[in-house]
Design a protein around this motif. Structure first.
Motif, short mmCIF file in Angstrom:
data_model
loop_
_atom_site.label_atom_id
_atom_site.label_comp_id
_atom_site.label_asym_id
_atom_site.label_seq_id
_atom_site.Cartn_x
_atom_site.Cartn_y
_atom_site.Cartn_z
N GLN A 1 -5.64 6.01 4.94
CA GLN A 1 -7.06 5.71 4.82
C GLN A 1 -7.43 4.50 5.66
O GLN A 1 -8.48 4.47 6.33
CB GLN A 1 -7.42 5.46 3.35
CG GLN A 1 -7.33 6.69 2.45
CD GLN A 1 -8.49 7.64 2.63
OE1 GLN A 1 -9.48 7.33 3.28
NE2 GLN A 1 -8.37 8.83 2.04
N GLN A 2 -6.58 3.47 5.67
CA GLN A 2 -6.84 2.28 6.47
C GLN A 2 -6.86 2.61 7.96
O GLN A 2 -7.73 2.15 8.71
CB GLN A 2 -5.80 1.21 6.18
CG GLN A 2 -5.88 0.61 4.78
CD GLN A 2 -4.79 -0.42 4.54
OE1 GLN A 2 -4.07 -0.82 5.46
NE2 GLN A 2 -4.65 -0.83 3.30
N ALA B 1 0.85 -1.19 0.00
CA ALA B 1 0.00 0.00 0.00
C ALA B 1 0.88 1.23 0.00
O ALA B 1 1.98 1.23 0.57
CB ALA B 1 -0.93 0.00 1.21
N GLN C 1 -2.77 5.40 1.12
CA GLN C 1 -3.70 4.29 1.36
C GLN C 1 -3.60 3.81 2.81
O GLN C 1 -4.62 3.46 3.43
CB GLN C 1 -3.39 3.14 0.40
CG GLN C 1 -3.64 3.49 -1.05
CD GLN C 1 -3.11 2.42 -2.00
OE1 GLN C 1 -1.99 1.94 -1.85
NE2 GLN C 1 -3.92 2.04 -2.97
#
Length: 262
Positions: free
Chosen positions: A106-107, A99, A103
């Motif tokens: 965002q996780q 990732a 990203q």
């Protein structure tokens, strides 16, 4: 800590383990301490729960240059806030190169939002190294946190963070991180400015490598100039690997900075 004002070997400047006595032994020690902690802690849905109703949600975001470790290596860092009556989440995220940093953010935001939906009260955030970056990113402009969670964030304590991503593009680790100029600009908290006026305490070891000191000083100074309630703590005698030990102790200055008075 290096004393030179001019850095000529950038890979060495960012390297912690070779310059810390017994540095290679720390990961195994962290993993054992984490396993010992989990053997006695109450854990449901990835959250460590105190006895009784939680005072709020404390989030501890693990480090490792976004390419190493997992929550299983850092469970013991929940101990301080947990003993003070807080539920504690250590978010799990996909490591690079699986990732990109955006990203990963965002996780982490999604994990925080899911935990916050289960736990009432204030939310406090801390994290170490790459986790320090992600801590600050959660309260930066264009935050990945939902607005209803951002408004609950009462305090952040990023520890030894890698806040400005631009210097990392010149390091070998960027073969995995794949940071480009656009991502560096879009994901660096000092360049974004604050999305929240929750107090931030930028924490770093006074004995850390020069780039880590520069990063924390610049982070604190930049947001303070932008009007955010931000201050810097340089803890004497601490280096990049032992600086996080304060989170294991409910009576430490670091744990008090995170959850005290809330």
């Amino acid at each position: 800590m290096m004393e030179a004002d001019v850095i000529t070997d950038w890979e060495d400047a960012w390297a912690n383990g070779p310059h810390i006595p017994g540095g290679a032994e720390y990961p195994a020690r962290w993993a054992q301490a984490a396993a010992d902690f989990r053997s006695t802690a109450i854990m449901r849905d990835g959250i460590f729960w105190p006895e009784g109703t939680p005072k709020g949600l404390a989030v501890v975001i693990h480090g490792g240059w976004w390419v190493r470790f997992s929550p299983d290596d850092w469970s013991h860092l929940a101990a301080g806030a947990l003993a003070r009556g807080w539920a504690v989440l250590i978010p799990r995220y996909t490591l690079a190169p699986g990732a990109r940093i955006a990203q990963i953010g965002q996780q982490v935001a999604g994990a925080i939002a899911a935990a916050a939906a289960q736990i009432a009260g204030p939310v406090v955030l801390t994290g170490h190294s790459a986790g320090g970056h992600l801590t600050a990113r959660m309260v930066s402009a264009q935050t990945p946190l939902p607005p209803e969670v951002l408004t609950r964030v009462a305090r952040t304590v990023p520890v030894s963070g890698l806040f400005d991503l631009r210097p990392l593009m010149r390091l070998a680790v960027n073969a995995q991180l794949q940071i480009d100029p656009a991502e560096a600009m879009a994901e660096s908290p000092p360049l974004l400015g604050p999305a929240s006026l929750a107090p931030m305490i930028v924490w770093v070891g006074a004995a850390e490598r020069t780039p880590f000191l520069w990063q924390s000083r610049a982070m604190a100074a930049t947001w303070a100039l932008l009007g955010a309630p931000t201050r810097l703590v340089e803890e004497r005698g601490r280096h990049h690997f032992d600086i996080v030990e304060g989170l294991t102790d409910p009576t430490s200055q670091m744990t008090e900075a995170l959850v005290g008075g809330l």
